[in-house]
Design an enzyme around this catalytic site. Structure first.
Site, PDB file in Angstrom:
ATOM      1  N   ASP A  68      -9.890   2.299   2.613  1.00 38.97           N
ATOM      2  CA  ASP A  68      -9.823   1.755   3.741  1.00 38.97           C
ATOM      3  C   ASP A  68     -10.365   2.693   4.979  1.00 38.97           C
ATOM      4  O   ASP A  68     -10.979   2.080   5.896  1.00 38.97           O
ATOM      5  CB  ASP A  68      -8.448   1.647   4.183  1.00 38.97           C
ATOM      6  CG  ASP A  68      -7.547   0.186   3.498  1.00 38.97           C
ATOM      7  OD1 ASP A  68      -8.597  -0.648   3.037  1.00 38.97           O
ATOM      8  OD2 ASP A  68      -6.746  -0.024   3.351  1.00 38.97           O
ATOM      9  N   LYS A  73       0.911  -1.196   0.034  1.00 39.27           N
ATOM     10  CA  LYS A  73       0.047  -0.051  -0.107  1.00 39.27           C
ATOM     11  C   LYS A  73       0.800   1.105  -0.023  1.00 39.27           C
ATOM     12  O   LYS A  73       0.358   2.311  -0.605  1.00 39.27           O
ATOM     13  CB  LYS A  73      -1.034   0.150   1.313  1.00 39.27           C
ATOM     14  CG  LYS A  73      -2.152  -0.994   1.140  1.00 39.27           C
ATOM     15  CD  LYS A  73      -2.790  -1.119   2.287  1.00 39.27           C
ATOM     16  CE  LYS A  73      -3.789  -2.018   2.389  1.00 39.27           C
ATOM     17  NZ  LYS A  73      -4.879  -2.126   3.355  1.00 39.27           N
TER      18      LYS A  73
END
Length: 292
Positions: free
Chosen positions: A119, A82
């Site tokens: 997220d 990420k």
């Protein structure tokens, strides 16, 4: 190349081009449920694409990203990529820049690689679910971990009324570096017990629990009597920690509701329409215990 932190503009439109592929990047990634529920959403929407997972070792990531850009791909990013994908993106949304991690990417018509972070929305939705639809004011949060997922938790916590977060990591330097980016809501502590002390919400943002023989992130006996638990890890049948916490009489959910919520937000990013979330849940066996 360094990511440009500019917001969307007419020159760099914040919309995908015609998507050639949908690919999840991770290492390992075979356990992921994302292909299952994203393909169900694609079928429900009548979109003729297939979402697939690609296990990409860190050393191979730059070349894979170049190939995906050339193929006009879009998709998701999971551990451990990420932060590396965030650094590679030509452009990032303000939220992805704030978090420093990208879990959703796409290419625009001019070939730019964009990154976003859904997220944060997934964390927020999961915590609201845990507390019956809203986040009560004055949450005292124990956050275990200091990576990209932990940064998403802190970004979500900035919107919770009067929330305060204690961050514990096995590496104090990482906890310090993370909390310095979110000084209004977070500070680092030296010991796990310090983080758990009087916490009303405990969030596991470490990989502990992916394997069935992992130690628990924290023993249920160490939690306050009114503490609730969000385990960002998910496993078939929920994680061992979630079961142990529930057996102690406390509320707990694992990372599956977050996974579905962030996946739904990614779908909107790629296609501009909301997916059929009931089809997504049905593809992974229905809602887990404690879900609504």
């Amino acid at each position: 190349m360094p990511a440009t932190l500019a917001p969307p503009s007419a020159a760099q439109p914040d919309v995908p081009s015609a998507i050639g592929q949908l690919v999840l990047l991770g290492h390992p990634v075979a356990h992921s449920l994302s292909p299952r529920f994203q393909n169900a959403a694609l079928r429900a929407a009548g979109i003729p694409l297939t979402y697939r997972a690609a296990d990409v070792a860190p050393h191979a990531l730059p070349g894979v990203l170049d190939a995906l850009v050339a193929a006009r791909a879009a998709g998701n990013v999971t551990l451990p990529h990420k932060e590396a994908v965030a650094a590679r993106c030509d452009l990032r949304t303000p939220l992805a820049a704030r978090v420093g991690a990208v879990n959703t990417y796409w290419c625009t018509l001019d070939g730019a690689l964009w990154g976003d972070n859904t997220d944060v929305a997934g964390v927020d939705a999961s915590v609201r679910q845990l507390f019956g639809g809203r986040v009560p004011a004055g949450q005292r949060v124990a956050l275990l971990g200091a990576g990209g997922s932990a940064a998403a938790v802190l970004a979500a916590a900035e919107s919770w009324p009067d929330a305060r977060v204690r961050v514990w990591s096995r590496t104090r330097e990482r906890a310090d570096a993370l909390t310095q980016r979110f000084p209004a809501v977070a500070h680092a502590v030296d010991a796990l017990a310090d983080a758990l002390d009087r916490a009303t919400l405990v969030v596991n943002a470490t990989p502990l629990g992916i394997r069935p023989d992992d130690v628990l992130p924290a023993p249920p006996a160490a939690l306050g009597t009114d503490a609730a638990v969000l385990d960002l890890v998910y496993r078939p049948g929920e994680t061992r920690w979630v079961h142990a916490v529930r057996a102690s009489g406390r509320r707990a959910i694992d990372g599956l509701p977050m996974l579905i919520a962030q996946g739904a937000a990614s779908f909107v990013r790629w296609f501009g329409v909301a997916p059929d979330t009931e089809a997504m849940w049905a593809a992974v066996g229905g809602r887990p215990a404690g879900s609504s």
